[in-house]
Design a protein around this motif. Structure first.
Motif, PDB file in Angstrom:
ATOM      1  N   THR A 140      -0.862 -10.868 -85.265  1.00  0.00           N
ATOM      2  CA  THR A 140      -1.043 -11.737 -84.098  1.00  0.00           C
ATOM      3  C   THR A 140      -0.355 -11.142 -82.863  1.00  0.00           C
ATOM      4  OG1 THR A 140       0.857 -13.022 -84.874  1.00  0.00           O
ATOM      5  CG2 THR A 140      -1.328 -13.926 -85.342  1.00  0.00           C
ATOM      6  N   ILE A 141       0.391 -10.050 -83.063  1.00  0.00           N
ATOM      7  CA  ILE A 141       1.111  -9.360 -81.969  1.00  0.00           C
ATOM      8  C   ILE A 141       1.989 -10.372 -81.223  1.00  0.00           C
ATOM      9  CG2 ILE A 141       0.871  -7.613 -80.128  1.00  0.00           C
ATOM     10  CD1 ILE A 141      -1.929  -6.986 -81.113  1.00  0.00           C
ATOM     11  N   SER A 142       2.672 -11.180 -82.000  1.00  0.00           N
ATOM     12  CA  SER A 142       3.459 -12.265 -81.402  1.00  0.00           C
ATOM     13  C   SER A 142       4.928 -12.203 -81.812  1.00  0.00           C
ATOM     14  CB  SER A 142       2.878 -13.617 -81.835  1.00  0.00           C
ATOM     15  OG  SER A 142       2.963 -13.761 -83.233  1.00  0.00           O
ATOM     16  N   VAL A 143       5.295 -11.206 -82.647  1.00  0.00           N
ATOM     17  CA  VAL A 143       6.679 -11.129 -83.110  1.00  0.00           C
ATOM     18  C   VAL A 143       7.390 -10.020 -82.335  1.00  0.00           C
ATOM     19  CG1 VAL A 143       8.169 -10.644 -85.094  1.00  0.00           C
ATOM     20  CG2 VAL A 143       6.107 -12.012 -85.399  1.00  0.00           C
ATOM     21  N   PHE A 144       8.458 -10.410 -81.658  1.00  0.00           N
ATOM     22  CA  PHE A 144       9.222  -9.453 -80.846  1.00  0.00           C
ATOM     23  C   PHE A 144      10.576  -9.217 -81.493  1.00  0.00           C
ATOM     24  CE2 PHE A 144       5.923 -10.749 -78.120  1.00  0.00           C
ATOM     25  CZ  PHE A 144       5.704  -9.699 -77.246  1.00  0.00           C
ATOM     26  N   PRO A 145      11.178  -8.031 -81.360  1.00  0.00           N
ATOM     27  CA  PRO A 145      10.767  -6.950 -80.475  1.00  0.00           C
ATOM     28  C   PRO A 145       9.674  -6.034 -81.033  1.00  0.00           C
ATOM     29  CG  PRO A 145      12.823  -6.357 -81.536  1.00  0.00           C
ATOM     30  CD  PRO A 145      12.498  -7.753 -81.989  1.00  0.00           C
ATOM     31  N   ALA A 146       9.205  -6.242 -82.284  1.00  0.00           N
ATOM     32  CA  ALA A 146       8.245  -5.295 -82.873  1.00  0.00           C
ATOM     33  C   ALA A 146       7.035  -5.069 -81.955  1.00  0.00           C
ATOM     34  CB  ALA A 146       7.794  -5.797 -84.239  1.00  0.00           C
ATOM     35  N   ALA A 147       6.477  -6.167 -81.412  1.00  0.00           N
ATOM     36  CA  ALA A 147       5.261  -6.051 -80.592  1.00  0.00           C
ATOM     37  C   ALA A 147       5.479  -5.178 -79.359  1.00  0.00           C
ATOM     38  CB  ALA A 147       4.785  -7.440 -80.182  1.00  0.00           C
ATOM     39  N   GLU A 148       6.731  -5.123 -78.905  1.00  0.00           N
ATOM     40  CA  GLU A 148       7.052  -4.340 -77.708  1.00  0.00           C
ATOM     41  C   GLU A 148       6.643  -2.870 -77.862  1.00  0.00           C
ATOM     42  OE1 GLU A 148       7.587  -4.912 -74.278  1.00  0.00           O
ATOM     43  OE2 GLU A 148       8.761  -6.493 -75.235  1.00  0.00           O
ATOM     44  N   TYR A 149       6.813  -2.317 -79.076  1.00  0.00           N
ATOM     45  CA  TYR A 149       6.458  -0.904 -79.299  1.00  0.00           C
ATOM     46  C   TYR A 149       4.968  -0.683 -79.042  1.00  0.00           C
ATOM     47  CZ  TYR A 149      10.969  -0.718 -81.666  1.00  0.00           C
ATOM     48  OH  TYR A 149      12.300  -0.797 -81.948  1.00  0.00           O
ATOM     49  N   LEU A 150       4.163  -1.645 -79.462  1.00  0.00           N
ATOM     50  CA  LEU A 150       2.719  -1.530 -79.259  1.00  0.00           C
ATOM     51  C   LEU A 150       2.366  -1.746 -77.787  1.00  0.00           C
ATOM     52  CD1 LEU A 150      -0.176  -1.417 -80.537  1.00  0.00           C
ATOM     53  CD2 LEU A 150      -0.087  -3.911 -80.483  1.00  0.00           C
ATOM     54  N   LEU A 151       2.917  -2.791 -77.208  1.00  0.00           N
ATOM     55  CA  LEU A 151       2.540  -3.148 -75.837  1.00  0.00           C
ATOM     56  C   LEU A 151       2.939  -2.061 -74.848  1.00  0.00           C
ATOM     57  CD1 LEU A 151       3.385  -6.964 -75.913  1.00  0.00           C
ATOM     58  CD2 LEU A 151       1.190  -5.831 -76.299  1.00  0.00           C
ATOM     59  N   SER A 152       4.003  -1.320 -75.151  1.00  0.00           N
ATOM     60  CA  SER A 152       4.426  -0.277 -74.215  1.00  0.00           C
ATOM     61  C   SER A 152       3.387   0.851 -74.157  1.00  0.00           C
ATOM     62  CB  SER A 152       5.806   0.267 -74.587  1.00  0.00           C
ATOM     63  OG  SER A 152       5.710   1.180 -75.635  1.00  0.00           O
ATOM     64  N   VAL A 153       2.625   1.046 -75.237  1.00  0.00           N
ATOM     65  CA  VAL A 153       1.559   2.068 -75.201  1.00  0.00           C
ATOM     66  C   VAL A 153       0.453   1.603 -74.245  1.00  0.00           C
ATOM     67  CG1 VAL A 153      -0.107   3.377 -76.585  1.00  0.00           C
ATOM     68  CG2 VAL A 153       2.122   2.752 -77.571  1.00  0.00           C
ATOM     69  N   ALA A 154       0.083   0.338 -74.357  1.00  0.00           N
ATOM     70  CA  ALA A 154      -0.943  -0.209 -73.446  1.00  0.00           C
ATOM     71  C   ALA A 154      -0.426  -0.240 -72.004  1.00  0.00           C
ATOM     72  CB  ALA A 154      -1.341  -1.613 -73.899  1.00  0.00           C
ATOM     73  N   ASP A 155       0.866  -0.533 -71.842  1.00  0.00           N
ATOM     74  CA  ASP A 155       1.451  -0.563 -70.484  1.00  0.00           C
ATOM     75  C   ASP A 155       1.319   0.792 -69.798  1.00  0.00           C
ATOM     76  OD1 ASP A 155       2.210  -3.146 -70.769  1.00  0.00           O
ATOM     77  OD2 ASP A 155       4.335  -2.745 -71.159  1.00  0.00           O
ATOM     78  N   ARG A 156       1.342   1.869 -70.592  1.00  0.00           N
ATOM     79  CA  ARG A 156       1.184   3.208 -70.004  1.00  0.00           C
ATOM     80  C   ARG A 156      -0.302   3.560 -69.830  1.00  0.00           C
ATOM     81  NH1 ARG A 156       3.073   6.757 -73.539  1.00  0.00           N
ATOM     82  NH2 ARG A 156       3.854   5.289 -75.069  1.00  0.00           N
ATOM     83  N   ARG A 157      -1.150   2.542 -69.946  1.00  0.00           N
ATOM     84  CA  ARG A 157      -2.596   2.635 -69.704  1.00  0.00           C
ATOM     85  C   ARG A 157      -3.309   3.523 -70.714  1.00  0.00           C
ATOM     86  NH1 ARG A 157      -3.131  -0.637 -65.790  1.00  0.00           N
ATOM     87  NH2 ARG A 157      -1.685  -0.732 -64.044  1.00  0.00           N
ATOM     88  N   HIS A 158      -2.748   3.602 -71.897  1.00  0.00           N
ATOM     89  CA  HIS A 158      -3.455   4.285 -72.984  1.00  0.00           C
ATOM     90  C   HIS A 158      -4.362   3.274 -73.692  1.00  0.00           C
ATOM     91  CE1 HIS A 158      -1.254   7.890 -72.400  1.00  0.00           C
ATOM     92  NE2 HIS A 158      -0.091   7.403 -72.789  1.00  0.00           N
ATOM     93  N   PRO A 159      -5.435   3.764 -74.327  1.00  0.00           N
ATOM     94  CA  PRO A 159      -6.346   2.811 -74.974  1.00  0.00           C
ATOM     95  C   PRO A 159      -5.681   2.069 -76.143  1.00  0.00           C
ATOM     96  CG  PRO A 159      -7.078   5.100 -75.301  1.00  0.00           C
ATOM     97  CD  PRO A 159      -5.913   5.149 -74.369  1.00  0.00           C
ATOM     98  N   LEU A 160      -6.070   0.800 -76.269  1.00  0.00           N
ATOM     99  CA  LEU A 160      -5.567  -0.048 -77.354  1.00  0.00           C
ATOM    100  C   LEU A 160      -6.770  -0.672 -78.056  1.00  0.00           C
ATOM    101  CD1 LEU A 160      -3.493  -1.812 -78.905  1.00  0.00           C
ATOM    102  CD2 LEU A 160      -3.518  -3.388 -76.955  1.00  0.00           C
ATOM    103  N   VAL A 161      -6.889  -0.392 -79.358  1.00  0.00           N
ATOM    104  CA  VAL A 161      -7.926  -1.028 -80.177  1.00  0.00           C
ATOM    105  C   VAL A 161      -7.244  -2.076 -81.050  1.00  0.00           C
ATOM    106  CG1 VAL A 161      -9.604  -0.675 -82.038  1.00  0.00           C
ATOM    107  CG2 VAL A 161      -9.449   0.987 -80.176  1.00  0.00           C
ATOM    108  N   ILE A 162      -7.728  -3.305 -80.995  1.00  0.00           N
ATOM    109  CA  ILE A 162      -7.156  -4.375 -81.825  1.00  0.00           C
ATOM    110  C   ILE A 162      -8.193  -4.780 -82.872  1.00  0.00           C
ATOM    111  CG2 ILE A 162      -6.296  -6.756 -81.872  1.00  0.00           C
ATOM    112  CD1 ILE A 162      -5.158  -6.352 -79.105  1.00  0.00           C
ATOM    113  N   LEU A 163      -7.783  -4.702 -84.142  1.00  0.00           N
ATOM    114  CA  LEU A 163      -8.631  -5.110 -85.269  1.00  0.00           C
ATOM    115  C   LEU A 163      -7.924  -6.286 -85.940  1.00  0.00           C
ATOM    116  CD1 LEU A 163      -9.795  -2.643 -88.111  1.00  0.00           C
ATOM    117  CD2 LEU A 163      -9.529  -5.098 -88.358  1.00  0.00           C
ATOM    118  N   ASN A 164      -8.527  -7.453 -85.878  1.00  0.00           N
ATOM    119  CA  ASN A 164      -7.874  -8.631 -86.461  1.00  0.00           C
ATOM    120  C   ASN A 164      -8.909  -9.692 -86.794  1.00  0.00           C
ATOM    121  OD1 ASN A 164      -5.153  -9.637 -87.069  1.00  0.00           O
ATOM    122  ND2 ASN A 164      -5.689 -11.334 -85.711  1.00  0.00           N
TER     123      ASN A 164
END
Ligand code: NAD
Length: 253
Positions: A194-218
Protein backbone atom coordinates in the motif's frame (compact mmCIF):
# COMPACT_ATOMS: atom_id res chain seq x y z
CA UNK A 1 -4.47 1.17 -15.46
CA UNK A 2 -1.76 0.19 -17.92
CA UNK A 3 -0.74 -2.91 -19.84
CA UNK A 4 2.39 -4.99 -19.28
CA UNK A 5 3.80 -3.57 -22.54
CA UNK A 6 3.24 0.00 -21.30
CA UNK A 7 4.85 -0.74 -17.94
CA UNK A 8 7.85 -2.36 -19.66
CA UNK A 9 8.13 0.64 -22.01
CA UNK A 10 8.26 2.95 -18.97
CA UNK A 11 11.34 1.02 -17.80
CA UNK A 12 13.08 0.87 -21.19
CA UNK A 13 16.79 1.62 -20.99
CA UNK A 14 16.84 1.51 -17.19
CA UNK A 15 19.71 -0.56 -15.81
CA UNK A 16 19.49 0.11 -12.03
CA UNK A 17 15.91 -0.80 -11.21
CA UNK A 18 14.90 -0.84 -7.55
CA UNK A 19 12.31 -3.47 -6.62
CA UNK A 20 10.27 -2.53 -3.55
CA UNK A 21 8.06 -5.24 -2.08
CA UNK A 22 5.38 -5.49 0.57
CA UNK A 23 3.18 -8.10 2.15
CA UNK A 24 1.12 -8.50 -1.06
CA UNK A 25 3.96 -10.32 -2.82
CA UNK A 26 3.67 -13.13 -0.28
CA UNK A 27 -0.12 -13.61 -0.03
CA UNK A 28 0.08 -16.17 -2.88
CA UNK A 29 2.50 -18.10 -0.64
CA UNK A 30 -0.25 -18.27 1.99
CA UNK A 31 0.89 -15.40 4.25
CA UNK A 32 -1.83 -12.80 4.89
CA UNK A 33 -1.01 -9.13 4.38
CA UNK A 34 -1.85 -6.41 6.91
CA UNK A 35 -4.28 -4.15 5.09
CA UNK A 36 -5.68 -6.21 2.18
CA UNK A 37 -9.24 -7.67 2.29
CA UNK A 38 -8.06 -10.66 4.41
CA UNK A 39 -5.40 -8.66 6.23
CA UNK A 40 -4.03 -9.58 9.65
CA UNK A 41 -5.21 -6.29 11.18
CA UNK A 42 -8.82 -7.41 10.65
CA UNK A 43 -8.16 -10.24 13.17
CA UNK A 44 -5.43 -9.16 15.59
CA UNK A 45 -4.60 -5.94 17.38
CA UNK A 46 -1.38 -4.28 16.10
CA UNK A 47 -0.77 -2.99 19.64
CA UNK A 48 0.21 -6.55 20.62
CA UNK A 49 3.11 -6.48 18.18
CA UNK A 50 5.10 -3.83 20.01
CA UNK A 51 8.50 -4.38 21.60
CA UNK A 52 7.05 -3.14 24.89
CA UNK A 53 4.30 -5.78 24.85
CA UNK A 54 6.87 -8.48 24.07
CA UNK A 55 9.21 -7.41 26.88
CA UNK A 56 6.42 -7.07 29.44
CA UNK A 57 4.55 -10.29 28.65
CA UNK A 58 6.27 -13.65 29.23
CA UNK A 59 3.17 -15.48 27.95
CA UNK A 60 3.34 -13.60 24.66
CA UNK A 61 7.06 -14.45 24.33
CA UNK A 62 6.34 -18.14 24.97
CA UNK A 63 3.65 -18.02 22.25
CA UNK A 64 6.10 -16.45 19.78
CA UNK A 65 8.75 -19.13 20.43
CA UNK A 66 6.12 -21.87 20.18
CA UNK A 67 4.96 -20.40 16.87
CA UNK A 68 8.54 -20.33 15.58
CA UNK A 69 9.95 -23.61 16.89
CA UNK A 70 6.79 -25.64 17.57
CA UNK A 71 5.55 -28.59 15.52
CA UNK A 72 2.58 -26.60 14.16
CA UNK A 73 4.81 -24.08 12.44
CA UNK A 74 3.41 -23.40 8.97
CA UNK A 75 5.85 -23.66 6.08
CA UNK A 76 5.64 -21.14 3.29
CA UNK A 77 7.36 -21.32 -0.07
CA UNK A 78 8.35 -18.54 -2.45
CA UNK A 79 5.93 -18.00 -5.32
CA UNK A 80 6.31 -16.97 -8.97
CA UNK A 81 6.65 -13.29 -8.01
CA UNK A 82 9.60 -13.92 -5.64
CA UNK A 83 11.26 -15.99 -8.37
CA UNK A 84 10.63 -13.22 -10.91
CA UNK A 85 12.50 -10.74 -8.68
CA UNK A 86 15.48 -13.14 -8.57
CA UNK A 87 15.22 -13.49 -12.36
CA UNK A 88 15.39 -9.71 -12.84
CA UNK A 89 18.47 -9.64 -10.59
CA UNK A 90 20.15 -12.27 -12.75
CA UNK A 91 19.69 -10.07 -15.85
CA UNK A 92 21.89 -7.37 -14.27
CA UNK A 93 19.26 -4.60 -14.63
CA UNK A 94 18.36 -4.43 -10.95
CA UNK A 95 20.20 -2.41 -8.29
CA UNK A 96 18.57 -4.35 -5.46
CA UNK A 97 15.37 -5.14 -3.64
CA UNK A 98 14.02 -3.35 -0.58
CA UNK A 99 11.45 -5.46 1.17
CA UNK A 100 9.20 -4.64 4.09
CA UNK A 101 8.52 -8.34 4.46
CA UNK A 102 9.75 -10.39 7.35
CA UNK A 103 9.10 -13.82 5.86
CA UNK A 104 12.51 -14.46 4.28
CA UNK A 105 10.89 -15.61 1.01
CA UNK A 106 13.04 -13.44 -1.27
CA UNK A 107 16.14 -15.33 -0.12
CA UNK A 108 14.31 -18.66 -0.41
CA UNK A 109 13.27 -17.55 -3.91
CA UNK A 110 16.88 -17.24 -5.05
CA UNK A 111 17.76 -13.57 -4.45
CA UNK A 112 21.24 -13.22 -2.89
CA UNK A 113 21.25 -11.56 0.55
CA UNK A 114 23.63 -8.89 -0.82
CA UNK A 115 20.87 -7.78 -3.22
CA UNK A 116 18.25 -7.53 -0.49
CA UNK A 117 17.55 -4.90 2.15
CA UNK A 118 15.11 -6.41 4.64
CA UNK A 119 14.28 -3.14 6.41
CA UNK A 120 11.84 -4.73 8.85
CA UNK A 121 14.20 -7.57 9.71
CA UNK A 122 14.13 -11.26 8.87
CA UNK A 123 13.44 -14.59 10.52
CA UNK A 124 17.00 -15.91 10.16
CA UNK A 125 18.47 -14.48 13.38
CA UNK A 126 18.01 -13.99 17.12
CA UNK A 127 19.27 -11.13 19.26
CA UNK A 128 18.84 -9.86 22.80
CA UNK A 129 16.64 -6.85 23.36
CA UNK A 130 19.04 -4.95 25.63
CA UNK A 131 22.37 -5.13 23.77
CA UNK A 132 21.54 -6.65 20.40
CA UNK A 133 23.87 -9.61 21.11
CA UNK A 134 23.28 -12.26 18.43
CA UNK A 135 22.45 -15.90 19.24
CA UNK A 136 22.41 -18.81 16.82
CA UNK A 137 18.91 -19.95 15.85
CA UNK A 138 19.88 -23.65 15.98
CA UNK A 139 21.27 -23.30 19.51
CA UNK A 140 18.25 -21.40 20.84
CA UNK A 141 15.96 -23.95 19.18
CA UNK A 142 17.80 -26.77 20.98
CA UNK A 143 17.48 -24.97 24.30
CA UNK A 144 13.78 -24.36 23.66
CA UNK A 145 13.29 -28.04 22.79
CA UNK A 146 15.08 -28.93 26.04
CA UNK A 147 12.43 -26.95 27.96
CA UNK A 148 13.72 -23.35 28.07
CA UNK A 149 10.46 -21.82 26.90
CA UNK A 150 11.49 -18.16 27.37
CA UNK A 151 15.21 -18.36 26.54
CA UNK A 152 17.68 -15.67 27.65
CA UNK A 153 20.92 -14.23 26.34
CA UNK A 154 24.20 -14.95 28.19
CA UNK A 155 23.91 -11.35 29.48
CA UNK A 156 20.53 -12.21 31.04
CA UNK A 157 18.46 -10.15 28.58
CA UNK A 158 15.30 -11.36 26.85
CA UNK A 159 15.85 -12.85 23.40
CA UNK A 160 13.77 -12.17 20.31
CA UNK A 161 13.93 -12.89 16.62
CA UNK A 162 15.50 -10.33 14.28
CA UNK A 163 12.03 -9.58 12.90
CA UNK A 164 11.34 -5.96 13.86
CA UNK A 165 8.39 -5.16 16.11
CA UNK A 166 6.62 -1.80 16.41
CA UNK A 167 8.65 0.54 18.59
CA UNK A 168 11.97 -1.02 17.62
CA UNK A 169 14.76 0.61 15.62
CA UNK A 170 15.17 -0.55 12.03
CA UNK A 171 18.26 -2.72 11.45
CA UNK A 172 21.21 -0.39 10.58
CA UNK A 173 22.84 -2.65 7.95
CA UNK A 174 19.57 -3.12 6.05
CA UNK A 175 18.67 0.58 6.20
CA UNK A 176 22.15 1.51 4.94
CA UNK A 177 21.78 -0.92 2.02
CA UNK A 178 18.26 0.40 1.31
CA UNK A 179 19.64 3.94 1.22
CA UNK A 180 22.36 2.88 -1.24
CA UNK A 181 19.86 1.10 -3.50
CA UNK A 182 17.43 3.98 -3.39
CA UNK A 183 19.97 6.71 -4.14
CA UNK A 184 21.57 4.71 -7.00
CA UNK A 185 18.33 3.56 -8.65
CA UNK A 186 17.24 4.90 -12.02
CA UNK A 187 13.72 3.37 -11.86
CA UNK A 188 11.53 1.47 -9.44
CA UNK A 189 8.93 -1.29 -9.40
CA UNK A 190 6.71 -1.50 -6.30
CA UNK A 191 4.95 -4.83 -5.76
CA UNK A 192 2.21 -5.77 -3.28
CA UNK A 193 2.38 -2.77 -1.00
CA UNK A 194 0.00 0.00 0.00
CA UNK A 195 3.16 2.20 0.15
CA UNK A 196 1.84 3.58 3.41
CA UNK A 197 4.43 2.41 5.96
CA UNK A 198 7.17 4.91 6.75
CA UNK A 199 10.12 5.26 6.74
CA UNK A 200 10.26 2.23 4.37
CA UNK A 201 8.12 3.95 1.70
CA UNK A 202 10.52 6.89 1.70
CA UNK A 203 13.18 4.80 -0.11
CA UNK A 204 10.75 4.18 -2.96
CA UNK A 205 9.29 7.67 -3.11
CA UNK A 206 12.73 9.27 -3.31
CA UNK A 207 13.30 7.45 -6.64
CA UNK A 208 10.09 8.94 -8.04
CA UNK A 209 11.01 12.34 -6.54
CA UNK A 210 14.14 12.29 -8.72
CA UNK A 211 11.74 11.90 -11.69
CA UNK A 212 12.71 8.34 -12.45
CA UNK A 213 9.96 6.02 -13.70
CA UNK A 214 7.87 4.21 -11.09
CA UNK A 215 5.81 1.12 -11.94
CA UNK A 216 3.29 0.09 -9.27
CA UNK A 217 1.89 -3.46 -9.35
CA UNK A 218 -0.78 -4.03 -6.71
CA UNK A 219 -4.23 -5.40 -6.05
CA UNK A 220 -6.12 -2.32 -4.99
CA UNK A 221 -5.08 1.29 -4.55
CA UNK A 222 -1.82 2.50 -3.01
CA UNK A 223 -0.89 5.81 -1.45
CA UNK A 224 1.52 6.54 -4.32
CA UNK A 225 -0.73 5.82 -7.31
CA UNK A 226 -0.67 9.41 -8.52
CA UNK A 227 3.15 9.24 -8.75
CA UNK A 228 3.16 6.09 -10.90
CA UNK A 229 4.42 6.21 -14.46
CA UNK A 230 2.51 2.96 -15.00
CA UNK A 231 0.06 1.15 -12.73
CA UNK A 232 -0.66 -2.59 -13.03
CA UNK A 233 -3.70 -3.96 -11.20
CA UNK A 234 -3.72 -7.67 -10.35
CA UNK A 235 -1.86 -10.54 -8.75
CA UNK A 236 1.89 -10.26 -8.34
CA UNK A 237 2.35 -13.96 -9.16
CA UNK A 238 0.63 -13.46 -12.52
CA UNK A 239 1.84 -10.01 -13.54
CA UNK A 240 5.41 -9.73 -12.26
CA UNK A 241 6.76 -12.72 -14.26
CA UNK A 242 5.11 -11.22 -17.36
CA UNK A 243 6.68 -7.82 -16.70
CA UNK A 244 10.14 -9.32 -16.11
CA UNK A 245 9.84 -11.39 -19.31
CA UNK A 246 8.89 -8.23 -21.22
CA UNK A 247 11.96 -6.46 -19.79
CA UNK A 248 14.15 -9.39 -20.80
CA UNK A 249 12.70 -9.30 -24.32
CA UNK A 250 13.54 -5.57 -24.50
CA UNK A 251 17.15 -6.31 -23.64
CA UNK A 252 17.17 -9.10 -26.21
CA UNK A 253 17.77 -11.54 -23.31
P1 NAD B 1 -0.07 -3.91 3.27
O1 NAD B 1 -0.80 -5.01 3.96
O2 NAD B 1 -0.27 -2.51 3.75
O3 NAD B 1 -0.44 -3.91 1.72
C1 NAD B 1 -0.43 -5.06 0.94
C2 NAD B 1 -1.07 -4.72 -0.40
O4 NAD B 1 -0.86 -5.82 -1.27
C3 NAD B 1 -2.59 -4.48 -0.32
O5 NAD B 1 -2.94 -3.34 -1.10
C4 NAD B 1 -3.20 -5.75 -0.95
O6 NAD B 1 -4.42 -5.55 -1.56
C5 NAD B 1 -2.09 -6.09 -1.95
N1 NAD B 1 -2.06 -7.50 -2.34
C6 NAD B 1 -2.44 -8.58 -1.61
N2 NAD B 1 -2.21 -9.72 -2.31
C7 NAD B 1 -1.66 -9.33 -3.49
C8 NAD B 1 -1.20 -10.05 -4.63
N3 NAD B 1 -1.26 -11.38 -4.69
N4 NAD B 1 -0.66 -9.35 -5.65
C9 NAD B 1 -0.60 -7.98 -5.61
N5 NAD B 1 -1.04 -7.26 -4.55
C10 NAD B 1 -1.55 -7.92 -3.51
O7 NAD B 1 1.44 -4.32 3.28
P2 NAD B 1 2.77 -3.45 3.22
O8 NAD B 1 2.59 -2.29 2.30
O9 NAD B 1 3.87 -4.41 3.02
O10 NAD B 1 2.96 -2.80 4.67
C11 NAD B 1 2.60 -3.38 5.86
C12 NAD B 1 3.60 -4.07 6.71
O11 NAD B 1 3.29 -5.41 6.56
C13 NAD B 1 5.06 -4.05 6.44
O12 NAD B 1 5.64 -3.34 7.46
C14 NAD B 1 5.50 -5.54 6.58
O13 NAD B 1 6.59 -5.62 7.48
C15 NAD B 1 4.31 -6.19 7.16
N6 NAD B 1 3.90 -7.57 6.84
C16 NAD B 1 4.74 -8.45 6.25
C17 NAD B 1 4.29 -9.71 5.93
C18 NAD B 1 5.26 -10.69 5.32
O14 NAD B 1 6.43 -10.69 5.67
N7 NAD B 1 4.82 -11.51 4.38
C19 NAD B 1 2.96 -10.08 6.15
C20 NAD B 1 2.10 -9.13 6.75
C21 NAD B 1 2.59 -7.87 7.08
Amino acid sequence: MHTIAEAAAALAGRERILVFTGAGISTESGIPDFRGPNGVWKKVDPKNFTLRHYVQNPDFRRQRWERWFGAQRPTHRPNAAHRAVAQLWSTGRMIGCITQNIDGLHVDGGLPESALAEVHGNPRGIMCVDQGHPSKVAEVRERWQAGELDPRCDCGSILKSTVIMFGENLPPAATYLAYQFSTSADAAIAVGSTISVFPAAEYLLSVADRRHPLVILNMGPTDADELATARLEGKAGDLLPQLISALQAQAGG
